[in-house]
Design a protein around this motif. Structure first.
Motif, PDB file in Angstrom:
ATOM      1  N   THR A 159      75.204 -47.646  -3.488  1.00  0.00           N
ATOM      2  CA  THR A 159      74.918 -46.571  -4.433  1.00  0.00           C
ATOM      3  C   THR A 159      73.504 -46.042  -4.235  1.00  0.00           C
ATOM      4  O   THR A 159      72.563 -46.512  -4.871  1.00  0.00           O
ATOM      5  N   TRP A 160      73.367 -45.069  -3.374  1.00  0.00           N
ATOM      6  CA  TRP A 160      72.046 -44.514  -3.088  1.00  0.00           C
ATOM      7  C   TRP A 160      71.645 -43.449  -4.099  1.00  0.00           C
ATOM      8  O   TRP A 160      70.495 -43.001  -4.115  1.00  0.00           O
ATOM      9  N   THR A 161      72.569 -43.015  -4.953  1.00  0.00           N
ATOM     10  CA  THR A 161      72.268 -41.967  -5.921  1.00  0.00           C
ATOM     11  C   THR A 161      71.687 -42.475  -7.225  1.00  0.00           C
ATOM     12  O   THR A 161      71.314 -41.673  -8.085  1.00  0.00           O
ATOM     13  N   SER A 162      71.604 -43.759  -7.382  1.00  0.00           N
ATOM     14  CA  SER A 162      71.009 -44.321  -8.595  1.00  0.00           C
ATOM     15  C   SER A 162      69.596 -44.815  -8.290  1.00  0.00           C
ATOM     16  O   SER A 162      69.355 -45.454  -7.275  1.00  0.00           O
ATOM     17  N   VAL A 163      68.663 -44.534  -9.207  1.00  0.00           N
ATOM     18  CA  VAL A 163      67.272 -44.943  -8.991  1.00  0.00           C
ATOM     19  C   VAL A 163      67.000 -46.352  -9.489  1.00  0.00           C
ATOM     20  O   VAL A 163      65.869 -46.840  -9.392  1.00  0.00           O
ATOM     21  N   THR A 164      68.026 -47.008 -10.000  1.00  0.00           N
ATOM     22  CA  THR A 164      67.857 -48.364 -10.501  1.00  0.00           C
ATOM     23  C   THR A 164      68.507 -49.379  -9.560  1.00  0.00           C
ATOM     24  O   THR A 164      69.197 -49.012  -8.612  1.00  0.00           O
ATOM     25  N   GLY A 165      68.245 -50.656  -9.852  1.00  0.00           N
ATOM     26  CA  GLY A 165      68.920 -51.721  -9.122  1.00  0.00           C
ATOM     27  C   GLY A 165      68.175 -52.250  -7.910  1.00  0.00           C
ATOM     28  O   GLY A 165      68.709 -53.085  -7.185  1.00  0.00           O
ATOM     29  N   SER A 223      70.863 -52.774   7.563  1.00  0.00           N
ATOM     30  CA  SER A 223      71.814 -51.674   7.409  1.00  0.00           C
ATOM     31  C   SER A 223      72.701 -51.801   6.177  1.00  0.00           C
ATOM     32  O   SER A 223      73.446 -50.878   5.856  1.00  0.00           O
ATOM     33  N   THR A 224      72.633 -52.925   5.490  1.00  0.00           N
ATOM     34  CA  THR A 224      73.419 -53.101   4.277  1.00  0.00           C
ATOM     35  C   THR A 224      72.629 -52.773   3.010  1.00  0.00           C
ATOM     36  O   THR A 224      73.153 -52.911   1.901  1.00  0.00           O
ATOM     37  N   TYR A 225      71.395 -52.350   3.174  1.00  0.00           N
ATOM     38  CA  TYR A 225      70.525 -52.063   2.038  1.00  0.00           C
ATOM     39  C   TYR A 225      70.241 -50.572   1.912  1.00  0.00           C
ATOM     40  O   TYR A 225      69.888 -49.908   2.891  1.00  0.00           O
ATOM     41  N   VAL A 226      70.375 -50.061   0.710  1.00  0.00           N
ATOM     42  CA  VAL A 226      69.828 -48.757   0.380  1.00  0.00           C
ATOM     43  C   VAL A 226      68.312 -48.936   0.291  1.00  0.00           C
ATOM     44  O   VAL A 226      67.832 -49.898  -0.305  1.00  0.00           O
ATOM     45  N   MET A 227      67.585 -48.006   0.875  1.00  0.00           N
ATOM     46  CA  MET A 227      66.126 -48.087   0.895  1.00  0.00           C
ATOM     47  C   MET A 227      65.527 -46.921   0.122  1.00  0.00           C
ATOM     48  O   MET A 227      66.109 -45.822   0.082  1.00  0.00           O
ATOM     49  N   ALA A 228      64.378 -47.158  -0.461  1.00  0.00           N
ATOM     50  CA  ALA A 228      63.737 -46.116  -1.263  1.00  0.00           C
ATOM     51  C   ALA A 228      62.230 -46.277  -1.238  1.00  0.00           C
ATOM     52  O   ALA A 228      61.697 -47.327  -0.866  1.00  0.00           O
ATOM     53  N   TRP A 229      61.594 -45.215  -1.658  1.00  0.00           N
ATOM     54  CA  TRP A 229      60.154 -45.220  -1.895  1.00  0.00           C
ATOM     55  C   TRP A 229      59.907 -44.875  -3.358  1.00  0.00           C
ATOM     56  O   TRP A 229      60.516 -43.944  -3.891  1.00  0.00           O
ATOM     57  N   PHE A 230      59.023 -45.604  -3.953  1.00  0.00           N
ATOM     58  CA  PHE A 230      58.528 -45.333  -5.291  1.00  0.00           C
ATOM     59  C   PHE A 230      57.012 -45.207  -5.201  1.00  0.00           C
ATOM     60  O   PHE A 230      56.402 -45.572  -4.188  1.00  0.00           O
TER      61      PHE A 230
END
Length: 123
Positions: free
Chosen positions: A103-109, A30-37
């Motif tokens: 910061t979920w709005t940035s695609v980096t990091g 729950s402390t991680y922003v998650m994404a798909w690339f």
């Protein structure tokens, strides 16, 4: 150290749906922003979608907005990608990624990556 394992890829036809899953272990999910690339053949990796730590907010690339939906289950340490109305141009290896950030709005990091799952959409 966070380990991410994707599943759910496969071969489908245009217009079909698939649901990808990414199971996380080794950290407080729950402390991680998650994404798909994704990375299509011969192309660079591109951002698809991200979801905030609590799951209330998400950001989509223009190419998938309205067709793909990201969700997460913090109790199950899993993030999902529901893909509808699939197109041949969605063919790619899909990667789950995580970053310890608000910061979920940035695609980096993104610092943690899964091994990828192949999605192939035939025409």
């Amino acid at each position: 150290q966070v380990t991410l394992v994707e599943s759910g890829g496969g071969l489908v036809q245009t217009g079909d749906s698939l649901r990808l899953s990414c199971a996380a272990s080794g950290g407080t999910f729950s402390t991680y922003v998650m994404a798909w690339f994704r990375r299509a053949p011969g192309k660079e990796r591109e951002f698809v979608v991200a979801v905030s730590r609590g799951g209330a907010n998400s950001m989509y690339s223009d190419s998938v907005r309205g067709r793909f939906t990201i969700s997460r289950d913090n109790a199950e340490n899993t993030v999902y990608l529901q893909m509808n109305s699939l197109k041949p141009e969605d063919t790619a290896v899909y990667y789950c990624a995580a970053k310890y950030s608000s910061t979920w709005t940035s695609v980096t990091g993104y610092t943690y990556w899964g091994q990828g799952t192949q999605v192939t959409v035939s025409s």
